[in-house]
Motif scaffolding. Structure first.
Motif, PDB file in Angstrom:
ATOM      1  N   ILE A 198       0.848  -1.019  -0.195  1.00  0.00           N
ATOM      2  CA  ILE A 198      -0.200   0.087   0.142  1.00  0.00           C
ATOM      3  C   ILE A 198       0.809   1.300  -0.054  1.00  0.00           C
ATOM      4  O   ILE A 198       0.530   2.477  -0.372  1.00  0.00           O
ATOM      5  N   LEU A 199       2.111   1.047   0.443  1.00  0.00           N
ATOM      6  CA  LEU A 199       3.066   2.252   0.455  1.00  0.00           C
ATOM      7  C   LEU A 199       3.528   2.860  -0.859  1.00  0.00           C
ATOM      8  O   LEU A 199       3.961   3.793  -1.075  1.00  0.00           O
ATOM      9  N   LYS A 200       3.236   1.849  -1.793  1.00  0.00           N
ATOM     10  CA  LYS A 200       3.646   2.189  -3.178  1.00  0.00           C
ATOM     11  C   LYS A 200       2.637   2.871  -4.185  1.00  0.00           C
ATOM     12  O   LYS A 200       2.629   3.325  -5.140  1.00  0.00           O
ATOM     13  N   GLU A 201       1.380   2.832  -3.397  1.00  0.00           N
ATOM     14  CA  GLU A 201       0.432   3.688  -4.119  1.00  0.00           C
ATOM     15  C   GLU A 201       0.651   5.069  -4.311  1.00  0.00           C
ATOM     16  O   GLU A 201       1.526   5.583  -3.649  1.00  0.00           O
ATOM     17  N   ASP A 202       0.024   5.474  -5.504  1.00  0.00           N
ATOM     18  CA  ASP A 202       0.198   7.078  -5.810  1.00  0.00           C
ATOM     19  C   ASP A 202      -0.408   8.176  -4.779  1.00  0.00           C
ATOM     20  O   ASP A 202       0.557   8.913  -4.816  1.00  0.00           O
ATOM     21  N   ILE A 206      -0.485   7.627  -1.736  1.00  0.00           N
ATOM     22  CA  ILE A 206       0.195   7.488  -0.541  1.00  0.00           C
ATOM     23  C   ILE A 206       1.819   8.393  -0.905  1.00  0.00           C
ATOM     24  O   ILE A 206       2.274   9.253  -0.014  1.00  0.00           O
ATOM     25  N   VAL A 207       2.334   7.983  -2.067  1.00  0.00           N
ATOM     26  CA  VAL A 207       3.496   8.525  -2.377  1.00  0.00           C
ATOM     27  C   VAL A 207       3.460  10.385  -2.499  1.00  0.00           C
ATOM     28  O   VAL A 207       4.337  10.969  -2.163  1.00  0.00           O
ATOM     29  N   LYS A 208       2.276  10.539  -2.884  1.00  0.00           N
ATOM     30  CA  LYS A 208       2.217  11.945  -3.325  1.00  0.00           C
ATOM     31  C   LYS A 208       1.988  12.631  -2.142  1.00  0.00           C
ATOM     32  O   LYS A 208       2.186  14.036  -1.856  1.00  0.00           O
ATOM     33  N   HIS A 209       1.334  12.145  -1.217  1.00  0.00           N
ATOM     34  CA  HIS A 209       0.769  12.912   0.199  1.00  0.00           C
ATOM     35  C   HIS A 209       1.669  12.423   1.555  1.00  0.00           C
ATOM     36  O   HIS A 209       1.329  12.533   2.490  1.00  0.00           O
ATOM     37  N   THR A 210       2.896  11.806   1.211  1.00  0.00           N
ATOM     38  CA  THR A 210       3.655  11.235   2.310  1.00  0.00           C
ATOM     39  C   THR A 210       4.144  12.511   3.465  1.00  0.00           C
ATOM     40  O   THR A 210       3.884  12.289   4.452  1.00  0.00           O
ATOM     41  N   ARG A 211       4.353  13.880   3.023  1.00  0.00           N
ATOM     42  CA  ARG A 211       4.536  14.737   3.959  1.00  0.00           C
ATOM     43  C   ARG A 211       3.281  15.116   4.865  1.00  0.00           C
ATOM     44  O   ARG A 211       3.441  15.186   5.900  1.00  0.00           O
TER      45      ARG A 211
END
Length: 116
Positions: free
Chosen positions: A26-30, A32-37
């Motif tokens: 799930i951490l590779k989902e777009d 999650i990656v876009k909203h990491t901060r």
């Protein structure tokens, strides 16, 4: 083309599986990656609020303990004050003087003031 649709469908099915979530896929989902901060900020705020609430609860417990202690001390002060008041009455003092065998008597004449 058919295989691309099947892969997307299979990927969507895997998205909701427990193994997919716990495995870290799930951490590779777009999203999650876009909203990491933002996610990191939210997690930090959650930890801050939990710590703040814990500190607040400790302070409230301490306040309750101190209020109970204050009530006990006030009651003790009140009982000591009433005991002192009962012992300082003139009749009690005369009784104690008689019991001790001290040769004192109460004044027959009331006290008077001297003026300059």
């Amino acid at each position: 083309m058919e295989t691309g649709k099947q892969q997307k469908k299979k990927k969507k099915e895997n998205r909701f599986s427990l193994l997919y979530v716990l495995g870290g896929g799930i951490l590779k989902e777009d999203f999650i990656v876009k909203h990491t901060r933002m996610i990191v900020l939210i997690v930090i705020l959650i930890f801050f609020f939990i710590g703040n609430r814990y500190t607040c609860m400790q302070k409230l417990r301490e306040i309750d303990h101190l209020q109970q202690k204050l009530r006990d001390v006030r009651f003790e002060a009140l009982s000591i004050s009433s005991e002192l008041t009962s012992h300082s009455r003139q009749s009690q003092i005369e009784l104690l003087i008689e019991e001790q065998g001290i040769e004192l008597e109460a004044a027959k004449n009331p006290p008077y003031e001297l003026y300059k």
